[in-house]
Write a protein that holds these residues in place. Structure first.
Motif, PDB file in Angstrom:
ATOM      1  N   LEU A   1      -0.108   1.182   4.419  1.00 29.99           N
ATOM      2  CA  LEU A   1      -0.230  -0.251   4.158  1.00 29.99           C
ATOM      3  C   LEU A   1      -1.658  -0.724   4.396  1.00 29.99           C
ATOM      4  O   LEU A   1      -2.161  -1.604   3.678  1.00 29.99           O
ATOM      5  CB  LEU A   1       0.744  -1.037   5.026  1.00 29.99           C
ATOM      6  CG  LEU A   1       2.222  -0.854   4.678  1.00 29.99           C
ATOM      7  CD1 LEU A   1       3.093  -1.549   5.705  1.00 29.99           C
ATOM      8  CD2 LEU A   1       2.510  -1.380   3.291  1.00 29.99           C
ATOM      9  N   GLN A   2      -2.326  -0.141   5.391  1.00 28.49           N
ATOM     10  CA  GLN A   2      -3.712  -0.492   5.659  1.00 28.49           C
ATOM     11  C   GLN A   2      -4.581  -0.160   4.452  1.00 28.49           C
ATOM     12  O   GLN A   2      -5.415  -0.968   4.027  1.00 28.49           O
ATOM     13  CB  GLN A   2      -4.199   0.273   6.895  1.00 28.49           C
ATOM     14  CG  GLN A   2      -5.594  -0.066   7.315  1.00 28.49           C
ATOM     15  CD  GLN A   2      -5.996   0.694   8.577  1.00 28.49           C
ATOM     16  OE1 GLN A   2      -5.167   1.342   9.220  1.00 28.49           O
ATOM     17  NE2 GLN A   2      -7.250   0.602   8.931  1.00 28.49           N
ATOM     18  N   GLY A   3      -4.364   1.010   3.862  1.00 24.59           N
ATOM     19  CA  GLY A   3      -5.110   1.376   2.658  1.00 24.59           C
ATOM     20  C   GLY A   3      -4.811   0.464   1.492  1.00 24.59           C
ATOM     21  O   GLY A   3      -5.716   0.070   0.738  1.00 24.59           O
ATOM     22  N   GLU A   4      -3.540   0.097   1.319  1.00 22.38           N
ATOM     23  CA  GLU A   4      -3.152  -0.798   0.223  1.00 22.38           C
ATOM     24  C   GLU A   4      -3.807  -2.174   0.384  1.00 22.38           C
ATOM     25  O   GLU A   4      -4.349  -2.730  -0.577  1.00 22.38           O
ATOM     26  CB  GLU A   4      -1.627  -0.947   0.177  1.00 22.38           C
ATOM     27  CG  GLU A   4      -0.889   0.297  -0.244  1.00 22.38           C
ATOM     28  CD  GLU A   4      -0.999   0.565  -1.728  1.00 22.38           C
ATOM     29  OE1 GLU A   4      -0.989  -0.392  -2.509  1.00 22.38           O
ATOM     30  OE2 GLU A   4      -1.111   1.742  -2.088  1.00 22.38           O
ATOM     31  N   LEU A   5      -3.751  -2.723   1.591  1.00 18.62           N
ATOM     32  CA  LEU A   5      -4.344  -4.034   1.821  1.00 18.62           C
ATOM     33  C   LEU A   5      -5.858  -4.002   1.648  1.00 18.62           C
ATOM     34  O   LEU A   5      -6.448  -4.924   1.078  1.00 18.62           O
ATOM     35  CB  LEU A   5      -3.981  -4.542   3.213  1.00 18.62           C
ATOM     36  CG  LEU A   5      -2.518  -4.959   3.392  1.00 18.62           C
ATOM     37  CD1 LEU A   5      -2.218  -5.218   4.863  1.00 18.62           C
ATOM     38  CD2 LEU A   5      -2.194  -6.174   2.560  1.00 18.62           C
ATOM     39  N   ASN A   6      -6.499  -2.937   2.114  1.00 20.18           N
ATOM     40  CA  ASN A   6      -7.946  -2.812   1.937  1.00 20.18           C
ATOM     41  C   ASN A   6      -8.315  -2.696   0.464  1.00 20.18           C
ATOM     42  O   ASN A   6      -9.333  -3.245   0.028  1.00 20.18           O
ATOM     43  CB  ASN A   6      -8.484  -1.622   2.730  1.00 20.18           C
ATOM     44  CG  ASN A   6      -8.591  -1.935   4.213  1.00 20.18           C
ATOM     45  OD1 ASN A   6      -8.852  -3.065   4.591  1.00 20.18           O
ATOM     46  ND2 ASN A   6      -8.376  -0.934   5.036  1.00 20.18           N
ATOM     47  N   ALA A   7      -7.485  -2.009  -0.327  1.00 20.66           N
ATOM     48  CA  ALA A   7      -7.741  -1.902  -1.768  1.00 20.66           C
ATOM     49  C   ALA A   7      -7.623  -3.269  -2.437  1.00 20.66           C
ATOM     50  O   ALA A   7      -8.433  -3.614  -3.312  1.00 20.66           O
ATOM     51  CB  ALA A   7      -6.771  -0.906  -2.400  1.00 20.66           C
ATOM     52  N   MET A   8      -6.629  -4.070  -2.026  1.00 22.46           N
ATOM     53  CA  MET A   8      -6.471  -5.414  -2.590  1.00 22.46           C
ATOM     54  C   MET A   8      -7.672  -6.296  -2.244  1.00 22.46           C
ATOM     55  O   MET A   8      -8.188  -7.013  -3.101  1.00 22.46           O
ATOM     56  CB  MET A   8      -5.192  -6.066  -2.057  1.00 22.46           C
ATOM     57  CG  MET A   8      -3.924  -5.513  -2.633  1.00 22.46           C
ATOM     58  SD  MET A   8      -2.536  -6.436  -1.984  1.00 22.46           S
ATOM     59  CE  MET A   8      -1.465  -5.106  -1.507  1.00 22.46           C
TER      60      MET A   8
END
Length: 95
Positions: A27-34
């Motif tokens: 989720l950390q990676g997903e949020l950082n990508a957004m």
């Protein structure tokens, strides 16, 4: 701007979402990508670009802003147990 594991847990808590410790890195990676994508959007030059309501050029349908009774007041109160001058008459509940 980047999101750390603590922020991911806080967001999950605020959203009332149960997130296991194993899911936090994903989720950390997903949020950082957004957030990275949003930062890219802020670099786009939008000078002279008009706001859009649709992807196709069209004008919104507008009606005249006129106050009226809807012309159906009699139909609305027809089934009411008691009315006065097209208003519902209700029993008094507060003394």
């Amino acid at each position: 701007m980047s999101v750390d594991a603590t922020t991911v847990r806080r967001i999950a808590h605020l959203a009332r979402i149960a997130v296991s410790d194993a899911e936090v890195p994903h989720l950390q990676g997903e949020l950082n990508a957004m957030l990275a994508f949003v930062e890219q959007l802020s670099e786009v030059n939008i000078d002279g670009v008009e706001p859009m309501t649709s992807v196709t050029p069209m004008e919104m349908k507008k009606r005249a802003d006129v106050v009226n009774d809807g012309e159906i007041a009699d139909a609305i109160v027809r089934n009411a147990p008691d009315t006065v001058n097209d208003f519902f008459l209700v029993p008094k509940v507060v003394e």
